[in-house]
Design an enzyme around this catalytic site. Structure first.
Site, short mmCIF file in Angstrom:
data_model
loop_
_atom_site.label_atom_id
_atom_site.label_comp_id
_atom_site.label_asym_id
_atom_site.label_seq_id
_atom_site.Cartn_x
_atom_site.Cartn_y
_atom_site.Cartn_z
N GLU A 49 0.72 -1.01 -0.29
CA GLU A 49 0.32 -0.05 0.25
C GLU A 49 0.49 1.32 -0.29
O GLU A 49 0.38 2.05 -0.72
CB GLU A 49 -1.12 0.16 1.35
CG GLU A 49 -1.83 -0.86 1.15
CD GLU A 49 -1.24 -2.76 0.98
OE1 GLU A 49 -0.38 -2.43 2.10
OE2 GLU A 49 -2.87 -3.02 1.35
N GLN B 282 -7.35 -1.99 -1.25
CA GLN B 282 -8.64 -3.48 -1.16
C GLN B 282 -9.68 -3.23 -0.49
O GLN B 282 -10.82 -3.02 -1.13
CB GLN B 282 -7.49 -4.52 -1.18
CG GLN B 282 -8.55 -5.81 -1.98
CD GLN B 282 -7.65 -6.61 -2.43
OE1 GLN B 282 -6.80 -7.66 -1.72
NE2 GLN B 282 -7.30 -7.37 -3.95
N PHE B 283 -9.37 -2.44 1.15
CA PHE B 283 -10.30 -2.28 2.21
C PHE B 283 -9.13 -1.40 2.37
O PHE B 283 -7.68 -1.09 3.04
CB PHE B 283 -10.34 -3.66 2.90
CG PHE B 283 -10.86 -5.28 2.29
CD1 PHE B 283 -12.06 -4.73 2.15
CD2 PHE B 283 -10.14 -5.69 1.32
CE1 PHE B 283 -13.39 -5.54 1.90
CE2 PHE B 283 -11.11 -6.97 1.29
CZ PHE B 283 -12.66 -6.79 2.03
N ALA B 284 -10.17 -0.46 3.55
CA ALA B 284 -9.71 0.58 4.11
C ALA B 284 -9.17 -0.04 4.98
O ALA B 284 -8.16 0.98 5.58
CB ALA B 284 -10.76 1.90 4.64
N PRO C 186 -0.33 1.06 6.18
CA PRO C 186 1.02 1.23 5.72
C PRO C 186 1.10 2.07 4.53
O PRO C 186 2.40 2.04 3.88
CB PRO C 186 1.30 -0.59 4.95
CG PRO C 186 0.34 -1.45 4.73
CD PRO C 186 -0.80 -0.15 5.83
N HIS D 124 -12.18 -6.17 7.35
CA HIS D 124 -12.25 -5.98 6.30
C HIS D 124 -13.97 -5.00 6.63
O HIS D 124 -14.94 -5.02 5.97
CB HIS D 124 -12.94 -7.23 5.40
CG HIS D 124 -11.78 -8.25 5.65
ND1 HIS D 124 -11.68 -8.72 6.34
CD2 HIS D 124 -11.44 -8.36 4.25
CE1 HIS D 124 -10.71 -9.80 5.91
NE2 HIS D 124 -10.48 -8.80 4.40
#
Lengths: 338, 416
Positions: free
Chosen positions: A60, A82-84, A89, A129
């Site tokens: 990230e 991809q997911f909050a 990172p 998630h």
């Protein structure tokens, strides 16, 4: 006009933005060939080629870091985390770099990026998630933070974000991707095709950043909310019989102060609702703003309804999620206050 | 049999290794572990070489100037005498500029300064090997990149003084310059972040089929940051046209380079696992720095991908004006550094080939001193940290492209 899910609307926004400006590039984990785990970028690589939409390593800080370099070069990257829950990172690159680059270089370099990420719970995603980290971004000078609640706004806000000259955090409530979820998890899923906000204009349009939307007009009290909780508030109003005015903020920074104050002046009562944890959540900012600007109009203390200050629990999701029962109780208590 | 022996030798409990430098204050400086090759001995591969075919170059040291001051070996010959004299002048300018700014700090004209004493060759020679429109993503110790790009000294000093002509309007710590026109990306101060941004800029250039390349910079200590590894994996994956420079000046404030390097023999070998061409170079050898930078730039521009270069040098001065190295390393260590002083070495080379003299050198020093003095005087007319600044109202500008309402209200509240 076309009936779309929020996923399709986001895909359409990418297509429109990429067609209009060849400086727009799209990348992230799984976004290229596969089209993203939620399919928001499906078909873009096939349509625009691998040099406009491509996959990245699982990194990230690298995704955002290279996007900043590309922005400095003169491109307009729109990247997906991809997911909050996985954005941390990249937090240093977002907070210390993208957010401050224009200021620290006095406009010599800028970071016109859009960083998209699915946010919120309601899909049995457990603690990794389901998070709603918006206040980690609204607290940072130089960032704009946007959360749509429906396909129409998702497309218009995303195009506006990509065209914006500043870094925008674009949070997509993942439970809304396929329908206007109102917190009644026990009921059948309502699709966007059955909802008026699933009507999405064709081609280019924008929803300006910093403009809230009155989701439901009402006279009894004001609900200030955004994302999934807009639909929860609508259910709570219907079930409590309270004539609530529901403000869908859409953009947290910049914030549409006029729409907020106009509504609270009218109703005199205010409930703030979000999925994110309570303490230091964006609701605290909303409470402060309301009391600073319209304290004399308030007839009751402002109530806050939020996620509990715990990690997001997997099996106990529906005890954690601030559903219509909890929000309705807060609305009733606020109405009862004398 | 070995297995049995090893098992028999199992200790009562585990022990953690905490690295220690070879010498601390009071000790005799030790550089015996420094791997140094003789000048001219390391081969020069073609620019399209496969990284796997040059893994030996990650542990060796490319050097051009030998002990006599001659330029020898396959990396020699990239510069003519005029370019060498210009390089010497660049390095002298950096050193004299640094000395003048340290004095300005003592006088209270600025709050902070960072010199690059002893490592001037790295940035100065590298910049001269790039094209003017290539983009560097520097750390705070690459003032040589600006000076070798002929950036105005007075503008640098305006920034250091945070005065009314500071192009960064008093927002940045001194020496955190920014100049797009000079190919110098805004310095962050957060370590390592720029390394992956350089890769992104290079990727963008390649996406646009441009011909410009990027050059990213990082210190030995900051290679431990995750952004170093992010940069390496992205550069490797996409064959980004980027030069990835590690300036190994031996010390990260008080932490010796062994903490970031661990048990790797050198920093250059970090590139091998990523399949990136990796070279280790005498960073105090202006000719070697220029030759290797030119090689890496040509390689990137010809689409052969990234190059990692470890420039081996030594931070002779303190980390910054807030640091005192006598508290953590032997005071005489800088003077026993085996690779010598980059200015002395280039000067001796020029004299040896008959293109320079002590008299010319003295005259050059005097000219540069006058130039720096004049630049400082001119900057002082625009104010110093203690006097004239840009308008404080300007702190609200450039947070966003246009001033949002909440900042407009705060600016009014602040009285502007």
């Amino acid at each position: 006009m076309t009936r779309m899910t929020m996923v399709e609307a986001i895909r359409d926004a990418h297509t429109v933005a990429m067609e209009r400006d060849d400086r727009v590039v799209v990348f992230g984990q799984d976004v290229g060939y596969f089209g993203g785990v939620f399919r928001c970028t499906q078909g873009l690589q096939k349509r625009f080629g691998k040099h406009r939409c491509f996959d990245t390593p699982i990194n990230e800080s690298g995704i955002v870091g290279v996007a900043i370099g590309m922005g400095a070069y003169g491109l307009r990257p729109c990247v997906e985390i991809q997911f909050a829950d996985y954005v941390y990172p990249a937090y240093d690159q977002i907070v210390s770099e993208a957010a401050r680059l224009r200021h620290r270089s006095a406009g010599d370099f800028t970071a016109p990026l859009t960083i998209r990420m699915p946010t919120g719970g309601g899909i049995f995603g457990g603690q990794t998630h389901s998070q709603s980290p918006e206040s980690l971004f609204t607290h940072v000078a130089g960032l704009k933070t946007v959360i749509p609640s429906n396909p129409h706004d998702a497309k218009g806000l995303l195009i506006a974000s990509i065209e914006d000259d500043d870094p925008v955090i674009f949070l997509e409530p993942k439970r809304l991707y396929n329908g206007p979820f109102d917190g009644h998890h026990e009921r059948p899923i309502v699709p966007w095709s059955a909802h008026p906000l699933g009507e999405v204009p064709d081609g280019h349009y924008t929803v300006p950043l910093g403009s809230a939307r009155v989701h439901r007009a009402g006279g009894d009290l004001t609900v200030l909310t955004y994302g999934t909780m807009v639909h929860v508030a609508e259910a709570a109003a219907a079930e409590s019989g309270i004539d609530a005015e529901i403000i869908d903020l859409r953009s947290l920074v910049p914030l549409d102060l006029d729409t907020i104050t106009t509504s609270v002046r009218k109703t005199g009562r205010c409930v703030v609702a979000h999925e994110a944890t309570l303490t230091s959540g964006f609701g605290a900012e909303l409470c402060a703003v309301v009391q600073e600007h319209v304290l004399s109009s308030l007839e009751a203390p402002i109530a806050r309804v939020a996620g509990w200050d715990t990690p997001y629990p997997h099996a106990h999701e529906w005890n954690y999620f601030p559903g219509p029962a909890r929000l309705g109780a807060a609305m009733r208590a606020t109405m009862a206050y004398r | 049999m070995h297995v049995v022996d090893a098992e028999a030798a199992e200790p009562d409990g585990l022990r953690l290794r905490i690295p220690e430098p070879k010498a601390r204050p009071g000790d005799k400086p030790v550089f015996r572990d420094l791997l140094i090759d003789r000048a001219g001995e390391v081969r020069r591969p073609p620019i399209d070489v496969r990284p796997a075919d040059i893994v030996d170059l990650g542990a060796e040291m490319i050097r051009v100037l030998d002990i006599h001051g001659d330029a020898v070996g396959p990396w020699a010959g990239t510069l003519d005498a005029e370019q060498l004299r210009r390089g010497l002048r660049d390095m002298l300018t950096v050193r004299i500029f640094d000395a003048r700014m340290l004095q300005a700090h003592r006088q209270g004209n600025t709050s902070f300064y960072m010199q690059s004493l002893g490592e001037e060759a790295v940035a100065c020679a590298h910049r001269r090997a790039l094209r003017p429109d290539d983009m560097c993503f520097p750390t705070y110790r690459q003032q040589g990149l600006l000076i070798a790009a002929d950036y105005p000294l007075v503008t640098m000093i305006n920034q250091i003084y945070s005065n009314s002509h500071d192009p960064l309007k008093g927002r940045q710590l001194p020496v955190m310059y920014s100049s797009r026109d000079a190919g110098f990306f805004s310095i962050s101060g957060n370590l390592g972040t720029q390394f992956v941004q350089a890769v992104g800029w290079a990727m963008a250039s390649a996406l646009r089929t441009d011909t410009r390349i990027a050059s990213g910079w990082i210190g030995d200590g900051a290679t431990a940051e995750s952004d170093f590894h992010s940069a390496m994996v992205f550069a490797s994956t996409y064959h980004a046209p980027v030069i990835l420079n590690i300036v190994n000046n031996q010390w990260a404030i008080s932490t010796f380079q062994g903490f970031a390097r661990g048990d790797s023999p050198t920093f250059a070998t970090r590139g091998h696992g990523f399949g990136i061409a990796s070279l280790r170079v005498d960073g105090n050898d202006y000719l070697a720095v220029h030759a290797v930078s030119s090689w890496a730039a040509a390689r990137a521009r010809a689409n052969h991908g990234p190059t990692l270069v470890e420039w081996v040098t030594y931070r002779v001065g303190a980390h910054s004006t807030s640091d005192d190295p006598s508290a953590y390393r032997p005071q005489e260590e800088p003077f026993t550094w085996p690779l010598g002083d980059p200015i002395d070495r280039l000067k001796n080379h020029l004299i040896r080939i008959g293109e320079w003299s002590d008299e010319q050198h003295q005259q050059c020093v005097a000219e540069v001193e006058a130039t720096v003095r004049e630049a400082a005087s001119e900057a002082e007319r625009f104010g110093t940290l203690r006097s004239e600044h840009s308008s404080p109202a300007s702190m609200f500008d450039d947070v966003y492209a246009t001033l949002p309402d909440h900042l407009r209200r705060q600016r009014e509240q602040a009285g502007f």
